[in-house]
Design a protein around this motif. Structure first.
Motif, short mmCIF file in Angstrom:
data_model
loop_
_atom_site.label_atom_id
_atom_site.label_comp_id
_atom_site.label_asym_id
_atom_site.label_seq_id
_atom_site.Cartn_x
_atom_site.Cartn_y
_atom_site.Cartn_z
N LYS A 142 0.82 -1.22 0.00
CA LYS A 142 0.00 0.00 0.00
C LYS A 142 0.85 1.26 0.00
O LYS A 142 0.42 2.32 -0.48
CB LYS A 142 -0.94 -0.01 1.21
N ARG A 143 2.05 1.18 0.51
CA ARG A 143 2.93 2.36 0.52
C ARG A 143 3.34 2.74 -0.90
O ARG A 143 3.29 3.92 -1.28
CB ARG A 143 4.15 2.08 1.39
N ALA A 144 3.77 1.75 -1.70
CA ALA A 144 4.16 2.01 -3.08
C ALA A 144 2.94 2.41 -3.92
O ALA A 144 3.03 3.28 -4.80
CB ALA A 144 4.83 0.79 -3.68
N CYS A 145 1.80 1.80 -3.63
CA CYS A 145 0.58 2.16 -4.36
C CYS A 145 0.18 3.60 -4.07
O CYS A 145 -0.29 4.32 -4.97
CB CYS A 145 -0.53 1.19 -3.98
N PHE A 146 0.35 4.03 -2.84
CA PHE A 146 0.04 5.42 -2.48
C PHE A 146 0.89 6.39 -3.29
O PHE A 146 0.37 7.39 -3.83
CB PHE A 146 0.26 5.62 -0.97
N GLN A 147 2.18 6.13 -3.39
CA GLN A 147 3.08 6.99 -4.14
C GLN A 147 2.68 7.03 -5.62
O GLN A 147 2.66 8.10 -6.25
CB GLN A 147 4.53 6.49 -4.01
N GLU A 148 2.35 5.88 -6.18
CA GLU A 148 1.98 5.82 -7.60
C GLU A 148 0.69 6.58 -7.87
O GLU A 148 0.58 7.33 -8.85
CB GLU A 148 1.84 4.36 -8.01
N MET A 149 -0.30 6.42 -7.00
CA MET A 149 -1.57 7.11 -7.19
C MET A 149 -1.42 8.63 -7.01
O MET A 149 -2.11 9.42 -7.68
CB MET A 149 -2.61 6.57 -6.20
N MET A 150 -0.51 9.05 -6.15
CA MET A 150 -0.26 10.49 -5.98
C MET A 150 0.33 11.07 -7.25
O MET A 150 -0.08 12.17 -7.71
CB MET A 150 0.69 10.72 -4.80
N ASN A 151 1.28 10.38 -7.87
CA ASN A 151 1.87 10.88 -9.12
C ASN A 151 0.83 10.93 -10.24
O ASN A 151 0.82 11.87 -11.04
CB ASN A 151 3.05 9.99 -9.51
N LYS A 152 -0.05 9.91 -10.31
CA LYS A 152 -1.11 9.94 -11.33
C LYS A 152 -2.05 11.12 -11.11
O LYS A 152 -2.49 11.77 -12.07
CB LYS A 152 -1.89 8.63 -11.29
N HIS A 153 -2.37 11.39 -9.87
CA HIS A 153 -3.27 12.50 -9.57
C HIS A 153 -2.65 13.84 -9.99
O HIS A 153 -3.35 14.70 -10.55
CB HIS A 153 -3.59 12.51 -8.06
N ILE A 154 -1.34 14.00 -9.75
CA ILE A 154 -0.68 15.25 -10.12
C ILE A 154 -0.64 15.40 -11.63
O ILE A 154 -0.92 16.48 -12.18
CB ILE A 154 0.73 15.29 -9.50
N ARG A 155 -0.31 14.33 -12.35
CA ARG A 155 -0.27 14.42 -13.81
C ARG A 155 -1.66 14.69 -14.41
O ARG A 155 -1.80 15.41 -15.39
CB ARG A 155 0.31 13.12 -14.39
N LYS A 156 -2.68 14.12 -13.79
CA LYS A 156 -4.04 14.29 -14.32
C LYS A 156 -4.54 15.73 -14.13
O LYS A 156 -5.23 16.28 -15.01
CB LYS A 156 -4.96 13.31 -13.61
N ASN A 157 -4.23 16.34 -13.01
CA ASN A 157 -4.76 17.66 -12.70
C ASN A 157 -3.75 18.79 -12.94
O ASN A 157 -4.03 19.94 -12.60
CB ASN A 157 -5.22 17.71 -11.23
#
Length: 234
Positions: A142-157
């Motif tokens: 879940k730690r690595a998944c959190f980092q990945e989802m944060m980067n996707k959120h930044i790129r999307k917005n």
């Protein structure tokens, strides 16, 4: 006619004695002349130090401040009236707080002390159960998944500010925020080279979804988190 000399009138008979006496007299006169000293007749001279008074300014004299005398005490009344106390004063009876052997002692039940939960901030790197980003509930890491989802959120917005593009401003904005105990985002802080870039970074973080809060020893805690957002002109 032959002249005869009187032996008594012979001057060379005592010439050595006269020579010694004359030599002594001459030496005495020479010694007296060498040791002779003269002094002035006027001996009335001042032997004190000749110190010039250089204090030309006049030193003001200190004025003595006269304090006014204390006021006289009030005059005692001529006649002292004695007032008889006609009212009866009830005596206060103080009861003893000591217990006798006959008194029964009530047992006090155990008082339950409620534990006050303190707001403790546990960093993301050391927390036992990291906050869960939506979509990472079934992830093994879940730690690595959190980092990945944060980067996707930044790129999307992500959206580059137009005024920053016109001014040619670029750089890295460090964003710090706290995932609260209810999973919401708060305490957002930014630090970057330009206010417009910081404002855009704050807008991106404000769009983060509500998460499952992080836990330490089975209790929900606040989790500080920081991430850089790079603004680079192409």
């Amino acid at each position: 006619m032959e002249l005869k000399k009187n032996p008594k009138a012979d001057l060379r008979r005592n010439s050595s004695l006269y020579f010694v006496i004359g030599l002594a007299v001459v030496m005495a006169l020479i010694y007296g002349a060498l040791e002779w000293k003269t002094y002035d007749d006027n001996n009335d001279y001042d032997i004190s130090l000749n110190v010039e008074d250089q204090l030309d300014e006049e030193v003001p004299m200190t004025e003595q401040i006269k304090t006014p005398p204390p006021p006289p005490p009030p005059a005692a009344p001529e006649v002292i009236e004695v007032v008889e106390d006609e009212e009866e004063v009830e005596e206060t009876v103080i009861e003893s707080t000591e217990t006798s052997q006959e008194d029964e002692v009530m047992e006090v039940e155990d008082v339950e002390v409620e534990e006050v939960e303190e707001d403790v901030d546990v960093p993301f790197a050391v927390i036992e159960d990291v906050p869960v980003f939506p979509g990472c509930e079934s992830a093994s890491n879940k730690r690595a998944c959190f980092q990945e989802m944060m980067n996707k959120h930044i790129r999307k917005n992500f959206r580059y500010p137009e005024i920053a593009q016109e001014m040619g401003v670029q750089g890295r904005v460090s964003v710090m925020f706290v995932i609260q105990k209810d999973g919401s985002i708060g305490g957002v802080r930014m630090r970057g080279p330009d206010k417009n870039l910081e404002k855009e970074a704050a807008r991106i973080i404000s769009k983060l979804p509500k998460m499952t809060p992080g836990k330490q020893r089975g209790r929900a805690v606040r989790v500080p988190f920081s991430i850089p957002i790079n603004f680079k002109l192409q």
